[in-house]
Write an enzyme that holds these catalytic residues in place. Sequence first.
Site, PDB file in Angstrom:
ATOM      1  N   GLU A   1       2.400 -22.974 -34.222  1.00 54.54           N
ATOM      2  CA  GLU A   1       1.658 -22.079 -33.429  1.00 54.54           C
ATOM      3  C   GLU A   1       0.342 -22.622 -33.175  1.00 54.54           C
ATOM      4  OE1 GLU A   1       0.416 -17.395 -33.822  1.00 54.54           O
ATOM      5  OE2 GLU A   1       1.137 -18.291 -35.581  1.00 54.54           O
TER       6      GLU A   1
ATOM      7  N   ARG B   1      11.652 -25.530 -49.874  1.00 56.44           N
ATOM      8  CA  ARG B   1      12.685 -24.453 -50.453  1.00 56.44           C
ATOM      9  C   ARG B   1      14.004 -24.980 -50.123  1.00 56.44           C
ATOM     10  NH1 ARG B   1       8.371 -21.045 -48.932  1.00 56.44           N
ATOM     11  NH2 ARG B   1       9.337 -20.968 -46.933  1.00 56.44           N
TER      12      ARG B   1
END
Lengths: 173, 173
Positions: B95, B58
């Site tokens: 994560e 993006r």
Amino acid sequence: MDISQFIRTVPDFPKTGIQFKDVTTLLQNGPAFKYIIDGWKDRYLDKKIDAIVGADARGFIFASALAYALELPLALVRKKGKLPHTTISESYELEYGTDTLEMHIDALNKGDRVILVDDLLATGGTMSAAVKLIEKLGAEVVEITCVVELPLLKGREKLAGHAIHTLVEYMVH
Amino acid sequence: MDISQFIRTVPDFPKTGIQFKDVTTLLQNGPAFKYIIDGWKDRYLDKKIDAIVGADARGFIFASALAYALELPLALVRKKGKLPHTTISESYELEYGTDTLEMHIDALNKGDRVILVDDLLATGGTMSAAVKLIEKLGAEVVEITCVVELPLLKGREKLAGHAIHTLVEYMVH
């Protein structure tokens, strides 16, 4: 301007025997990139275009600058799983297996006249799936525009019936 | 212009509990997208910038339009395996597990003053890895600019010492 001088050929990428056409060297030349976008801007300015559609991920680069230049909405065709809202999807065949592209259900309006943008027209698999998504949303592809075309891969056959505009051709597989 | 009105929140994407900030609705608004790019153009016009760097995928959208607007080179930070020429790489923690970003060894020149662009500043993991790549090439990050910032994820702490400019803040995780 001969933009082919800014496109680099990388042998054996992504696999042996492929002569990869690398547009990063073109993007690193501000005037060359501007020349391409301004050419497209002039081409589409008076064509009553409602939106620009870009294909994940290099297509975003060219589609985005064109959307900005024309002050038009930009809609994204993304690889599966990347778009957060409700999507429609279209699968297409690769050499081995399949791939799936998606668009948001509200990415375009019915009746929108759009330009579909990517960096490269090869087999036409990606562009063909993108056209189907755009048409599922009720919009019309006025033209498919790409920087590079590899005519030996016959993308124009797969996209028969659609207007196609490309800037540089290479006779490689 | 209050651009937050064009950003959609999608609950539970990509997983339960995440309030995803979706910029596709912003991109689909031509004047809003132009407003952002023109604002950045004015901000960086007189800063002696040599290149714009965009992060996969993006970030390409915002970086590309800015590079076009300023007629500057665009350099890409891509996910592993996407760039065809010789690359440098930098891994960073997610994560669960790690991810790797790459740049071409000739994407920037030594001493280049660059603006690093992405859509979202969250934990700063991507931007931190991108800064390291840019600095490995001998270039200088003059500012990191993003549309959306999630301050609770403390990206600014991870990027301490770097100038950061964002347009909209959301107090969500």
